[in-house]
Design an enzyme around this catalytic site. Structure first.
Site, PDB file in Angstrom:
ATOM      1  CG  ASN A   9      -1.992   2.221   2.141  1.00 30.37           C
ATOM      2  OD1 ASN A   9      -1.564   3.191   1.497  1.00 30.37           O
ATOM      3  ND2 ASN A   9      -1.445   1.021   2.098  1.00 30.37           N
ATOM      4  CD1 TRP A  10      -6.663   6.807   0.970  1.00 31.27           C
ATOM      5  CD2 TRP A  10      -6.162   8.833   0.183  1.00 31.27           C
ATOM      6  NE1 TRP A  10      -7.480   7.714   1.606  1.00 31.27           N
ATOM      7  CE2 TRP A  10      -7.187   8.968   1.143  1.00 31.27           C
ATOM      8  CE3 TRP A  10      -5.673   9.996  -0.437  1.00 31.27           C
ATOM      9  CZ2 TRP A  10      -7.744  10.207   1.480  1.00 31.27           C
ATOM     10  CZ3 TRP A  10      -6.219  11.228  -0.104  1.00 31.27           C
ATOM     11  CH2 TRP A  10      -7.252  11.327   0.846  1.00 31.27           C
ATOM     12  CE  LYS A  11      -3.117  -0.870  -0.788  1.00 29.72           C
ATOM     13  NZ  LYS A  11      -3.009  -2.304  -0.991  1.00 29.72           N
ATOM     14  CG  HIS A  95       1.826  -1.788   2.974  1.00 32.58           C
ATOM     15  ND1 HIS A  95       1.719  -2.562   1.842  1.00 32.58           N
ATOM     16  CD2 HIS A  95       0.571  -1.577   3.413  1.00 32.58           C
ATOM     17  CE1 HIS A  95       0.430  -2.793   1.606  1.00 32.58           C
ATOM     18  NE2 HIS A  95      -0.287  -2.208   2.555  1.00 32.58           N
ATOM     19  CD  GLU A  97       0.438  -3.020  -1.621  1.00 27.51           C
ATOM     20  OE1 GLU A  97       0.564  -1.788  -1.622  1.00 27.51           O
ATOM     21  OE2 GLU A  97      -0.665  -3.593  -1.532  1.00 27.51           O
ATOM     22  CD  GLU A 167      -2.025  -3.980   6.141  1.00 27.48           C
ATOM     23  OE1 GLU A 167      -3.124  -3.488   5.907  1.00 27.48           O
ATOM     24  OE2 GLU A 167      -1.006  -3.704   5.494  1.00 27.48           O
ATOM     25  N   GLY A 173      -5.882  -6.739  -0.658  1.00 32.24           N
ATOM     26  CA  GLY A 173      -6.323  -6.468  -2.022  1.00 32.24           C
ATOM     27  C   GLY A 173      -6.901  -7.674  -2.742  1.00 32.24           C
ATOM     28  CB  SER A 213     -10.068  -7.968   1.908  1.00 29.33           C
ATOM     29  OG  SER A 213      -9.177  -8.201   0.820  1.00 29.33           O
ATOM     30  N   GLY A 235      -8.285  -0.597  -0.425  1.00 28.59           N
ATOM     31  CA  GLY A 235      -9.273  -0.312  -1.465  1.00 28.59           C
ATOM     32  C   GLY A 235     -10.488   0.462  -0.992  1.00 28.59           C
TER      33      GLY A 235
HETATM   34  C1  PEP Z   1      -3.497  -2.335   2.606  1.00 29.01           C
HETATM   35  O1  PEP Z   1      -2.954  -2.108   1.539  1.00 29.01           O
HETATM   36  O2  PEP Z   1      -2.950  -1.992   3.655  1.00 29.01           O
HETATM   37  C2  PEP Z   1      -4.774  -3.038   2.582  1.00 29.01           C
HETATM   38  C3  PEP Z   1      -5.208  -3.522   3.700  1.00 29.01           C
HETATM   39  O3  PEP Z   1      -5.422  -3.135   1.356  1.00 29.01           O
HETATM   40  P1  PEP Z   1      -6.904  -3.705   1.107  1.00 29.01           P
HETATM   41  O4  PEP Z   1      -7.805  -3.132   2.177  1.00 29.01           O
HETATM   42  O5  PEP Z   1      -7.261  -3.232  -0.246  1.00 29.01           O
HETATM   43  O6  PEP Z   1      -6.820  -5.189   1.221  1.00 29.01           O
END
Ligand code: PEP
Length: 252
Positions: A9-11, A95, A97, A167, A173, A213, A235
């Site tokens: 997921n490049w956001k 998601h 966010e 998640e 993050g 993470s 990330g």
């Molecule tokens: C995500 O945004 O789906 C995610 C898992 O981010 P990160 O790996 O940066 O925690």
């Protein structure tokens, strides 16, 4: 046997050139003959350019969001059909966010899941508890609410194109990854809940990814858990070598 899936997921990151370069590096580095399904989710404006790079390769493209209507006067929104024309086969829905920063409700997520599946996309449905909910030991109630609401009204065929991503919000993050045991417990509970609601066949074939993470260093411990069917990576998916190390950490 469920196929492992590793999704990036490049956001809201990358320029167009960076997105194309990242996609090329991922395509070049996916091990030949891997059984793991690899998916990248760039920002909307780069979907077509990235899909051109991945066309004819084992790497699939997903979007990070979709609207719950197919067309009409919805300024700024993007329909599932538009995503498919851009080369997407997958879409992330719900998601954290979008739930916690942009205020998406369980009902809106259910509409999105329906519309995306009806239009032929595969949906990666994200669920997970906040830190406050985990501290009050409410995570199982949160799964129950999110899963029940998101899946209401789906057909058996549609369940075949649904993927879950567990998640925990406190892990996204933050660098605070769930332990393999925490992830396994959560995935097992989600699968049990799905079995109670929809039967063993649907629950047993449902891929459940872990997200929060994930790095090249901690991926193997997570991906070797029996109910962890892959990873949704934020990330670390922005660095091709790290993302590819996660892909190769998946057993199978
Ligand atoms: C995500 O945004 O789906 C995610 C898992 O981010 P990160 O790996 O940066 O925690």
């Amino acid at each position: 046997m469920r196929t492992k899936i590793v999704a990036g997921n490049w956001k809201m990151n990358t320029t167009r050139d960076e997105a194309v370069a990242l996609a090329k590096a991922v395509v070049a580095g996916v091990p030949a003959g891997t059984k793991t399904k690899v998916l990248v989710c760039p920002p909307f404006p780069w979907l077509t350019a990235v899909a051109e790079v991945t066309r004819g390769t084992p790497v699939a493209v997903g979007a990070q969001n979709v609207f719950h209507e197919k067309k009409g006067a919805f300024t700024g929104e993007v329909s599932p059909g538009m995503l498919r024309e851009c080369g997407c086969e997958y879409v992330l829905v719900g998601h954290s966010e979008r739930r916690h920063v942009l205020g998406e409700t369980d009902a809106a997520i259910n509409h999105k899941v329906h519309t995306a599946l009806e239009d032929g996309l595969h949906v990666v449905l994200c669920v997970g508890e906040t830190l406050a909910e985990r501290e009050r030991n409410l995570q199982e109630r949160v799964f129950q609410r999110q899963v029940y609401a998101a899946c209401a009204g789906l057909t058996d065929e549609q369940f075949g194109r649904l993927i879950f991503a567990y998640e925990p919000v406190w892990a996204i993050g933050t660098g605070k990854v769930a332990t393999p045991e925490q992830a396994q417990t959560a995935h097992h509970n989600i699968r049990q809940r799905m079995s109670q609601l929809y039967g063993e066949k649907i629950a047993g074939s449902l891929p459940i990814l872990y997200g929060g993470s994930v790095t090249a260093e901690n991926a193997a411990g997570l991906l070797n858990q029996p109910d962890v069917d892959g990873a949704l990576v934020g990330g670390a998916s922005l660095k091709a070598d790290q993302f590819l190390a996660i892909v190769t950490a998946a057993p199978g």
